[in-house]
Design an enzyme around this catalytic site. Structure first.
Site, mmCIF file in Angstrom:
data_model
loop_
_atom_site.group_PDB
_atom_site.id
_atom_site.type_symbol
_atom_site.label_atom_id
_atom_site.label_comp_id
_atom_site.label_asym_id
_atom_site.label_seq_id
_atom_site.Cartn_x
_atom_site.Cartn_y
_atom_site.Cartn_z
ATOM 1 N N HIS A 131 0.639 -1.487 -0.069
ATOM 2 C CA HIS A 131 0.126 -0.164 -0.138
ATOM 3 C C HIS A 131 1.218 0.902 0.176
ATOM 4 C CE1 HIS A 131 -2.743 2.800 1.837
ATOM 5 N NE2 HIS A 131 -3.956 2.351 1.929
ATOM 6 N N ASP A 208 2.798 -4.877 7.215
ATOM 7 C CA ASP A 208 1.678 -3.967 7.733
ATOM 8 C C ASP A 208 0.339 -4.920 8.005
ATOM 9 O OD1 ASP A 208 -0.491 -2.890 7.341
ATOM 10 O OD2 ASP A 208 0.622 -1.730 5.105
ATOM 11 N N GLN A 211 -4.802 -5.581 6.706
ATOM 12 C CA GLN A 211 -5.528 -5.834 5.998
ATOM 13 C C GLN A 211 -5.948 -7.719 6.540
ATOM 14 O OE1 GLN A 211 -7.811 -4.811 4.675
ATOM 15 N NE2 GLN A 211 -7.480 -3.088 3.290
ATOM 16 N N LYS A 234 -10.648 -0.829 9.750
ATOM 17 C CA LYS A 234 -10.594 -1.861 8.647
ATOM 18 C C LYS A 234 -10.513 -2.590 9.551
ATOM 19 C CE LYS A 234 -7.282 0.567 5.351
ATOM 20 N NZ LYS A 234 -8.052 0.421 5.165
ATOM 21 N N CYS A 372 -4.584 2.519 -3.691
ATOM 22 C CA CYS A 372 -3.552 3.159 -3.234
ATOM 23 C C CYS A 372 -2.459 1.959 -2.904
ATOM 24 C CB CYS A 372 -3.792 3.173 -1.684
ATOM 25 S SG CYS A 372 -4.991 5.012 -1.190
HETATM 26 C C1 PLP Z 1 -2.477 -2.777 3.716
HETATM 27 C C2 PLP Z 1 -3.000 -1.542 3.531
HETATM 28 N N1 PLP Z 1 -1.709 -1.274 4.935
HETATM 29 C C3 PLP Z 1 -2.125 0.604 5.188
HETATM 30 C C4 PLP Z 1 -3.279 1.469 4.908
HETATM 31 C C5 PLP Z 1 -3.569 2.036 5.647
HETATM 32 O O1 PLP Z 1 -4.592 2.477 6.731
HETATM 33 P P1 PLP Z 1 -4.929 3.873 7.164
HETATM 34 O O2 PLP Z 1 -5.210 4.519 5.807
HETATM 35 O O3 PLP Z 1 -6.260 3.220 8.193
HETATM 36 O O4 PLP Z 1 -3.478 4.104 7.594
HETATM 37 C C6 PLP Z 1 -4.111 0.381 4.641
HETATM 38 C C7 PLP Z 1 -5.855 0.685 4.641
HETATM 39 O O5 PLP Z 1 -6.233 1.123 3.139
HETATM 40 C C8 PLP Z 1 -4.218 -1.400 4.038
HETATM 41 O O6 PLP Z 1 -5.197 -1.229 3.215
#
Ligand code: PLP
Lengths: 414, 148
Positions: A131, A208, A211, A234, A372
């Protein structure tokens, strides 16, 4: 939990759905079918009530009051930390740092852990399926420090090429930062093995988990990761709060992230003594109601049982994968062996944005775009995909609504 | 489904399937690139302007049906017009999609098929990207513009 429904996974989905007020509405005259859970999940009433109750009864600042309300707020806030610790299988609550989100957690590690030990020519290792929030902070840091950002490629199935990952970990690598579950493809990465490969060469690992946390059991002690990041929103909790797990010995060595109140022990104009972790990394008044809501969300997941959630979502994904391929012209993007949460697809000759608009008219909420994760789009030579992503409250007949919607798309486009 | 037919009118679907003036122009007097970061739509507009008249216009791009059809129909409607007339059309078009309907002056002709986009606020940018890009090309701002 009343476990009575006939579903193979034993979850009473109807009962669960009554816990989520937002699910019960119509969109454009159709019942809402919410399949955008990877963007954010709906919130159970328990979470909404916990947030409301904080403001109705305990509203106060934390860590600084002698009065009753402040003590209650502090206890609630700190018990949330303990709840996260238990949920993630950490050994010590002091290993849990509250952040705004996954994004902020990654930035915190980049700034306070990696930055001081990154020299010109050193390397940061990420992957092609990150991401943007696990790309850009490293890009900026590498630019600043004249270091090199290296990217582990994935194959066309949307799986990381582990042999390459192993080769790319060098004596110059200062951190490996990898997504646990890809938000765009749904790929579940073999993080345990990745962590082992990195540790064999003495390199710390950040996962990370944005998800992963809502979809599967995560045990940071068993994984032995150095850092683990996730977002509350999430995982059925409020927005604006997340957490970073960090091994105690790392956190103790780390410099502050932001500075201000709460993260200090004493301040004079000559010097400031920083507070102990985790407070060292939590400058200013925190998102108290968010922490309280998050604890409730985790409690809710535990009450239902994360293994049951995983089994339920797995059967939804299996059904969706089959059903979707029966729609003429649909192509799934990526075919990972292990998948969680999400499914990305395109339709021959029809742009994802148009698909998203038409599905919305049918009450079906999906995401259309690059999610993203533009490097993933580039890998498949696409500018966008449609993503359907599932949560614990989704039903098989909602997948049928999605399929019906896709047939409408075909109809409109003739 | 009647709502959707207002959005995806036959003319729009036709121009999406068979975009007009979709080629790279040699010897263009100006070009501009447009980009909608939300959905990844990209469009490049080529112009050959002589004595203030758009003698030739073409485009290349990748986008949703609304974006592609809007670009295609735009090229047809500004061909042979003066730069000022084209700018006037853009204003009217923009007004139709975002403003108060009654205030419309100039007859938009075929461009009227995009009226349905009004009901889909997130898609307005898809319909206007080409026009913003045309505007940039006419002003010979040789830099990327975005709709954000
Ligand atoms: C795999 C992953 N990492 C990081 C993020 C970023 O999350 P946040 O916007 O809550 O910081 C997301 C959110 O879409 C994500 O799906």
């Amino acid at each position: 939990m009343n476990i009575s429904a006939g579903a193979a996974t034993g979850l009473d989905i109807e009962k669960i759905r009554t816990d989520f007020p937002a699910l019960h509405q119509e969109v454009h005259g159709r019942p809402l079918v919410y399949l955008d859970n990877a963007a954010t999940t709906q919130k159970p009433r328990a979470v909404i009530d916990a947030v409301r109750s904080f403001y109705e009864h305990d509203c106060s600042n934390v860590h600084r009051g002698v009065h009753a309300l402040s003590q209650r707020a502090t206890v609630a806030f700190e018990s949330s930390r303990t709840a996260i610790k238990t949920f993630l299988g950490a050994r010590d609550s002091r290993e849990i740092v509250f952040t705004r989100s996954t994004t902020e957690a990654v930035n915190l590690v980049a700034h306070s852990f990696v930055r001081p030990r990154l020299n010109p020519g050193d390397e940061v290792l990420i992957t092609e399926m990150e991401h943007h929030s696990n790309i850009v902070p490293w890009q900026l840091l590498c630019d600043e420090k004249d270091a090199t950002l290296r990217v582990v490629p994935m194959n066309d199935d949307g799986e990381l090429i582990l042999e390459q990952l192993e080769e790319m970990i060098s004596e110059r690598t200062r951190i490996v930062s990898v997504v646990h579950v890809s938000n765009a493809l749904g790929t579940v990465n073999p993080v345990e093995e990745i962590i082992r490969l990195a540790h064999d060469k003495g390199v710390p690992v950040l996962i990370d988990g944005a998800q992963a946390v809502p979809h599967m059991k995560v045990d940071v002690s068993a994984l032995d990761c150095d850092f683990y990041a996730f977002s509350s929103h999430k995982a059925y909790g409020p927005t604006g709060i997340g957490a970073l797990y960090g091994k105690r010995q790392h956190l103790l060595e780390m410099t502050p992230y932001q500075s201000g109140g709460d993260m200090i022990l004493s301040v004079t104009f000559d010097r400031t003594t920083f507070n102990e972790p985790p407070h060292r990394f939590e400058a200013g008044t925190p998102n108290i109601e968010g922490a309280i809501g998050l604890a409730k969300a985790l409690q809710y997941i535990e009450m239902i049982g994360i293994d049951a959630v995983q089994a339920h979502e797995h059967s939804l994904l299996a059904h969706a994968k089959e059903a979707i391929l029966e729609v003429p012209g649909v192509r799934l993007i990526g075919a990972p062996q292990h998948r969680a949460g999400a499914l990305s697809f395109v339709m021959e000759g029809i742009h994802p944005h148009d698909i998203g608009t038409i599905l919305d008219q049918e009450g079906v909420a999906v995401r259309a775009g690059h999610h993203c994760a533009q490097p993933i789009m580039l890998h498949y030579h696409l500018s966008a995909t449609v993503r359907a992503s599932f949560g614990l409250y989704n039903r098989v007949d909602e997948i049928d609504a999605l399929i019906k919607g896709l047939h409408s798309v075909r109809e409109v486009f003739g | 489904m009647s709502d959707l037919k207002d959005l995806y009118q036959e003319v729009i679907l036709d121009h999406n399937r068979n975009p007009r003036n979709c080629y790279i122009m040699d010897g263009a007097s100006c070009t501009a690139d447009g980009h909608n970061p939300l959905c990844g739509d990209i469009v490049k507009v080529y112009l050959r302007i002589e004595n203030g008249i758009i003698e030739e216009i073409s485009f290349q791009g990748q986008g949703c049906a609304i974006c592609t059809a809007s670009t295609s129909l735009m090229t047809e409607s500004v061909q042979g017009k003066s730069v000022e007339e084209a700018q006037g059309l853009f204003d009217e078009f923009h007004q139709m999609l975002t403003g108060v309907a009654e205030e419309q002056g100039v007859v938009l002709g075929k461009l009227q098929v995009f009226e349905g986009v009004r009901e889909y606020p997130v898609r307005v940018k898809c319909a206007t990207l080409a026009w913003h890009t045309l505007n940039a090309a006419m002003e010979e701002k040789k830099k990327d513009i975005t709709t954000e």
